[in-house]
Design an enzyme around this catalytic site. Structure first.
Site, PDB file in Angstrom:
ATOM      1  N   HIS A   1       0.913  -1.069   0.138  1.00  0.00           N
ATOM      2  CA  HIS A   1      -0.053  -0.083   0.031  1.00  0.00           C
ATOM      3  C   HIS A   1       0.907   1.352  -0.017  1.00  0.00           C
ATOM      4  O   HIS A   1       1.221   1.845   0.851  1.00  0.00           O
ATOM      5  CB  HIS A   1      -0.917  -0.031   1.267  1.00  0.00           C
ATOM      6  N   ASN A   2       1.665   1.492  -1.214  1.00  0.00           N
ATOM      7  CA  ASN A   2       2.246   2.531  -1.297  1.00  0.00           C
ATOM      8  C   ASN A   2       1.398   3.806  -2.061  1.00  0.00           C
ATOM      9  O   ASN A   2       1.098   3.472  -2.945  1.00  0.00           O
ATOM     10  CB  ASN A   2       3.427   2.445  -2.116  1.00  0.00           C
TER      11      ASN A   2
END
Lengths: 416, 586, 245
Positions: B513-514
């Site tokens: 989850h960048n």
């Protein structure tokens, strides 16, 4: 050609009537009238003409011919049906076109190979063939030379077809059976005429002609076994309702199975584009065809059932469910499948080896694919798995041997 | 001389979830759309078949599902005082590659951010006062209400399985009582929960909390989506996240959109093509197209009327920097926007070890779980706590893949006989209560171009400078004990807490989850794109993905990524196509 | 338009799965343009797992590695270990393949030591890391204990391994701690990977811990409610029960 329950007298009357129709003169002058072309287009869809007369593999134009059709006797190339003067039907007359579909002769009177299913199309009337002709005339002329057929001597001479026709071809006209409904008769016309279901689904003799007793009980073509499609008592699709057949042909999906490979092609090009009432008629007719009680097969050896059950649970359950009930419309239920239980297991073996997938249609665009198992399972394992599937329900089919699987594997290795 | 190809209406850079969404909507509107994907064509039976998808070594440990770092990676450091070094192989996150992108190997946990998440700055400042210096939290510029129909549509395209908790403003039993108002129920009922979820839910209820089923993209039943595409029932195979699904039971671009796209004459896709840069017209007023290279090594220029960046936040940010579009963020001055507000996820957990009961972790799916939202967002009073935001606390059963998952209790050594025995005894008898915490933006966490390391084409790699912030630590210190408390109520023999300690470590897997780098907002001074995901600099350039998030909330991003993609696609077809130009006056 | 669509549908199903090449002779594989989803039979990506001929270790290295693995996952009263699982064969094949070469990894310089949070930074891909480390390991053991690692007692072996992990023993050419971390990770991989990769022989490790293997359907077991599930363990290439005895 097909086992019809009608009298010879009726046949004679109908032939006379047919002759009468021809004698009343040519079709109306508006040859390219919109309604005539539309009627012809519909019949061409029912007849699935585009499928054979288009070279899909090489991006050929529709109806321009050139598709290689592999028959047990060699390779035949389909002719160009576009109205090109040099290479297509540009110079043909309506009479000549009718004679092609009705008698199996080309514009020069030479016999057509029955790879062109005129033994079925012969049921169509002069009006029908005129309409199809009008439709073909309305297409863009595409110059496309038809390749030479690749047939061994003596089959490469069309005169040999004369002998075949003598034995096996009957020039017939369709007639309605009076004590059956209009819907049933329409269904029979479609099945035995333009849709030419028996072309694949009726067993053939060594010369490639229909065996009357095997009418719609299944047939082998290009090493695919097209299953028994009789829907009456003891038939291959006895457990299907009329609605199931309509859905299968109309959407390419069904509760019991989905059309794959060649039948997928038929649904995509032909049946998904037919009117629902016509599909119903076909269904009603098929449902009326009873079959003989199947030979009772013994249960397979316990050892094979055990390995087969284990193989099934470990490999197949993720889609076809532990109890073989599948996911209707997605992954076929296997317990009464007429592909799995077919007398000839060719299709089932082939699907396990190479995989298969649903036909994307207008109504159902997904392509759900079964992966190939050729690399993962041995011949003996596939044989045990199929023996289990064929031997575990209330309807049993004969066991499958490892040798049968090996034979199919070798055949497919040459094909690909 | 770079060869120039015939122009198209739209070029999509990357072909994962957002690429498929834009392609479907824009081709439906009649545009000629070309998608360019760096990786290969991938489809279920060929690439994730049930005959070989269950291969832990190949797909996870040898990165068979993911971007190859030898082709492209990034450099990493915790702070600006350090030298960034390459991520030579993946660890903490797993970027996707090939058609479908990470949409193939995701878990399928599909949430909507809370209404307050979209206005994190104004909402929290109104309630709790001014945010600390250095916290660069911002409002999105779009509200939950505006996105609601797009959340709804994405959930229907995916067939999300769940239970609504708030229908049109009325609370509904069994769902999330804290969620934003929904216009419709989920398209499918929740998945069937297992023993671990039952124990978790009971323990949570004991504590007065409100557990609900995790909204799941693993199908609870056979489903046909609005495009007519079929999804089959999930078989709880335990090879979900980090793997492709072999039986069409996980939503992905392949199962929910692509087959319909492939029937459209105005859609085309080129694979194994890497976009090197986005080109700007000579007068600087618009993007003119993209330059790409394919496996022949030839570089070509592909002109386009509209360019949409669908290449994942990291690559989108890098491409903008490499192409000289927008002002790069400078952490010292705080000026500039491209690369700013990089965020991640704040993870911790408590592992429960059962004595007699079998949790049978191998009976699992990527989004199979029960969760509570009582400590997410601003769902609880933060007065005096010194942090904002929160996270969900969930008990998932996703897998018992032995290389990956073999927990041992506290005090057991890392190898040897004692370890082996403990590993065997506990293998089938553990579950985890996890905290999935929000990551608030901070001026010291950002993305820029690395000065030293380059990719296979000689272009600078992206550099990531990131560490946990004070907000992160206070958040995790506050919420982890609650996870522990729930875990202790589940009837196990012991509980081991895996707290967040020390600096952010890029080696163990946490989440993919960048977020941030190409954030959306209301002003070009502090965002890269406007509320319609349109570049402030080049009006025919749009950006998709979680790079749009000014900060990350306490939920998995994909639901909100999908909604924003549909929102932006609609802006293109309903507004931009009628009147090309800036949709928001700066 | 309908005719054309029908033709495209058919085109996709008749001829197989490969992409078209545009007349403009682009090299890139191109899909779409109404051609439908590509498919042809037999297409798939079954596992590549190397051949039995793949080998990297010298006999001395193999002995050392086998000895290390046997301490990391020992054979004991509780059950089989790395030796029964033939982990050393797994490692040998891995080191001989793309993994050992670091082919899929970013292995460009410059190289620097890095912090604990920056991951693997050795200039050596795994195979060469092993080679260097094993040489230094045996050299260390010969110097300190008059025998190579494989010749030491189990107690001494454990002591040495602990020393690598806790950095009381260091190497010159590579990081001893990095080597220890890597071989521990790879040993666990070899113990638990599918048997086609050379380790986990006969699924011995999966059976030891009760992992049912490469199954894909547990719908009938979701309601287990904490009870054990008895299923025969199966791998990608099957299990004994698939063939008659």
């Amino acid at each position: 050609m097909s086992s019809r329950p009608a009298s010879r007298l009726a046949l004679a009357i109908a032939a006379g009537l047919g002759a009468l129709a021809a004698a009343t003169g040519p079709a109306p002058a508006q040859e390219l009238a919109h309604s005539q072309v539309e009627r012809g287009r519909y019949l061409a869809i029912a007849g699935d003409c585009e499928a054979c007369h288009t070279d899909f593999e090489n991006g050929g134009a529709p109806f321009a011919g050139g598709r290689a059709l592999s028959t047990p006797f060699g390779t035949i190339y389909s002719p160009n049906l576009t109205p090109d003067d040099e290479t297509g039907l540009g110079r043909w007359t309506r009479e000549e076109f009718h004679r092609a579909l009705d008698e199996g002769r080309d514009d020069e009177g030479r016999h057509l190979y029955p790879a062109m299913p005129y033994p079925y199309y012969t049921l169509m009337s002069r009006q029908d063939t005129d309409a199809i002709f009008a439709y073909l005339r309305s297409l863009e002329p595409v110059p496309a030379e038809t390749p030479e057929n690749d047939l061994p001597f003596p089959l490469n001479s069309r005169r040999t077809v004369a002998g075949w026709k003598l034995l096996y071809f009957e020039n017939e006209t369709f007639y309605s059976v009076p004590d059956q409904s209009e819907e049933w008769n329409r269904g029979r016309f479609l099945v035995d005429g333009p849709l030419h279901c028996g072309g694949c689904h009726t067993g053939k003799n060594w010369l490639g002609a229909d065996i009357d007793d095997e009418y719609l009980r299944g047939g082998l073509l290009e090493n695919w076994f097209a299953p028994n499609i009789r829907g009456g008592e003891n038939g291959g699709i006895a457990h299907w309702e009329v609605e199931d057949i309509v859905e299968f042909l109309g959407t390419g999906r069904g509760r019991h199975t989905v059309p794959m490979q060649r039948m997928g092609e038929v649904v995509a090009i032909s049946t998904q584009n037919l009117r629902e009432e016509d599909l119903r008629a076909v269904a009603v007719y098929l449902k009326s065809l009873d079959d003989a009680v199947r030979e009772e097969h013994d249960a397979p050896e316990a050892a094979r059932l055990e390995t087969g059950a284990g193989l099934y649970f470990d490999n197949c359950a993720a889609c076809h469910a532990a109890d073989r009930s599948g996911v209707p419309y997605f992954f076929a239920p296997l317990d009464r499948s007429n592909k799995v239980l077919a007398e000839d297991p060719a299709s089932a073996i082939r699907i396990i080896l190479g995989g298969a997938r649903t036909q994307p249609t207008e109504a159902a665009p997904s392509m759900l694919a079964m992966p190939p198992f050729a690399w993962k399972l041995s011949d003996a394992q596939i044989a045990d798995l199929l023996t289990y599937l064929r031997g575990s329900g209330d309807r049993r089919a004969a066991p499958v041997s490892a040798a049968q699987v090996a034979e199919m594997r070798e055949y497919l290795a040459q094909e690909h | 001389m770079t060869r120039e190809l015939p122009g198209v209406d739209v070029v999509l850079v990357g072909f994962g979830w957002t690429g498929a969404i834009f392609a479907e909507k824009l081709t439906a509107a009649g545009l000629d759309v070309l998608a360019l994907e760096r990786g290969p064509w991938r489809d279920t039976a060929k690439d994730f078949a049930t005959t070989f998808a269950q291969d832990e070594l190949r797909y996870y440990w040898r990165h068979g599902m993911f971007q190859e770092t030898s082709q492209s990676t990034l450099t990493f450091r915790n702070n600006s005082a350090q030298t960034a070094l390459p991520m030579r192989h993946w660890g903490s996150f797993l970027p996707g590659n090939g058609v479908g992108g990470a949409g193939v190997h995701w878990n399928g946990q599909t949430y909507r951010f809370l209404p307050s998440d979209f206005v994190a700055r104004s909402h929290n400042e109104e309630r709790y006062g001014r945010l600390p210096e250095g916290m660069t939290v911002q409002d999105y510029g779009v509200t939950y209400e505006e996105l609601e129909p797009h959340f709804d549509y994405f959930e229907k395209i995916c067939g999300i399985c769940g239970k609504a908790g708030n229908l049109g403003g009325s609370t509904v039993e069994g769902g999330n009582p804290f969620e934003g108002p929904r216009s419709d129920e989920y398209p499918n009922p929740p998945m069937q929960m297992t023993f671990s979820q039952d124990r978790f839910a009971a323990a949570a209820r004991e504590l007065g909390l409100s557990p609900f089923p995790v909204p799941s993209a693993n199908m609870s039943r056979a489903y046909v989506n609005p495009l007519g595409l079929q999804l089959a029932p999930c078989t709880y195979c335990g090879f979900c996240e980090k793997y492709g699904c072999g039986n069409y039971s996980k939503s992905s671009p392949q199962t929910t959109i692509i087959p319909v796209l492939m029937q459209r004459e105005n859609f085309s896709l080129r694979t194994e093509t890497e976009v090197l840069s986005i080109e700007t017209a000579a007068d600087g007023s618009r993007a003119s197209g993209v330059t790409y290279v394919d496996t022949s090594g030839e570089t070509v220029f592909q002109p386009a009327e509209i360019v949409v960046m669908c290449a994942y936040p990291l690559e989108n940010t890098r491409l903008m920097l490499l192409s000289g579009i927008g002002t790069p963020y400078d952490p010292r001055s705080g000026e500039g926007v491209v690369g700013k507000n990089y965020c991640y996820q704040v993870m911790s957990s408590a592992t429960v070890f059962f004595e007699k009961e079998f949790t049978n972790g191998f009976v699992g799916a990527g989004a199979l779980g029960m969760t509570i939202d009582d400590y997410n967002g601003d769902n609880f009073d933060h007065s005096g706590l010194g942090f904002i935001g929160g996270g969900y606390i969930a008990c998932h059963t996703t897998n018992a893949r032995p290389i990956e998952s073999h927990p041992v209790p506290e005090g057991v050594p890392g190898w040897g006989s004692e370890w082996k025995r403990a590993m065997r005894e506990n293998f089938l008898k553990t579950t985890t209560v996890g905290v999935h915490g929000a990551s608030m933006a901070h001026r010291s966490n950002y993305l820029d171009l690395d000065p030293t390391y380059t990719d296979a084409h000689g272009r600078p790699l992206l550099r990531m400078t990131y560490d946990f912030t004070l907000n992160d630590r206070r958040l995790t210190d506050h919420i982890t004990p609650i996870a522990e408390e729930i875990a202790r109520g589940m009837g196990g023999r012991e509980v081991k807490v895996n707290a967040l300690n020390g600096s952010y470590d890029s080696t163990p897997y946490q989440t993919t989850h960048n977020t941030g780098g190409t954030i959306m907002g209301s002003s070009p001074a502090d965002s890269v794109v406007n509320r319609y995901c349109q570049s402030w600099d080049l009006p025919n350039l749009f950006v998709a993905g979680a790079g749009l998030f000014p900060q990350n909330a306490g939920y998995n991003p994909t639901g909100t990524v999908g909604a924003l993609a549909y929102w932006a696609a609609e802006a293109i077809t309903e507004q931009y196509m009628r009147q090309p130009g800036p949709l928001v006056q700066a | 338009m309908a005719d054309l669509t029908r033709r495209r549908i058919v085109q996709s199903m008749l001829f197989g799965g490969t992409a078209l090449v545009l007349p403009s002779s682009l090299i890139a594989a191109e899909y779409g343009r109404g051609e439908g989803m590509p498919w042809s039979p037999f297409k798939g990506e079954p596992p590549y797992h190397g051949t039995h001929a793949d080998s990297f270790f010298t006999p001395a290295e193999r002995e050392a590695v086998a000895a290390i693995c046997a301490r990391l996952i020992p054979s004991d009263d509780d059950g089989p270990g790395a030796t029964e699982a033939d982990v050393v064969t797994f490692l040998d094949r891995q080191m001989a393949g793309f993994y050992g070469r670091g082919q899929h990894w970013y292995m460009r310089g410059p190289f620097a030591e890095g912090t604990a949070t920056q991951g693997y930074q050795s200039r050596f891909p795994p195979a060469m890391l092993y080679r260097n480390a094993l040489a230094e390991l045996d050299a260390y053991c010969r110097t300190r204990h008059d025998a190579v690692f494989a010749g030491l007692t189990e107690e001494l072996q454990d002591e040495v391994l602990t020393g690598l992990d806790e950095e009381t023993i260091t190497f010159e050419s590579v990081s001893a701690k990095t080597f220890f971390g890597l071989i521990l990770k790879n040993t666990i991989e070899g113990f638990f990977a599918d048997p086609i990769y050379g380790g986990n022989r006969d699924m011995v490790a999966w059976r030891y811990i009760g992992f049912p293997g490469t199954r894909y359907d547990y719908r009938d077991f979701v309601g287990h409610d904490g009870a054990p599930i008895q299923l025969a363990t199966v791998s990608l290439t099957g299990r004994p029960g698939w063939s008659a005895p």
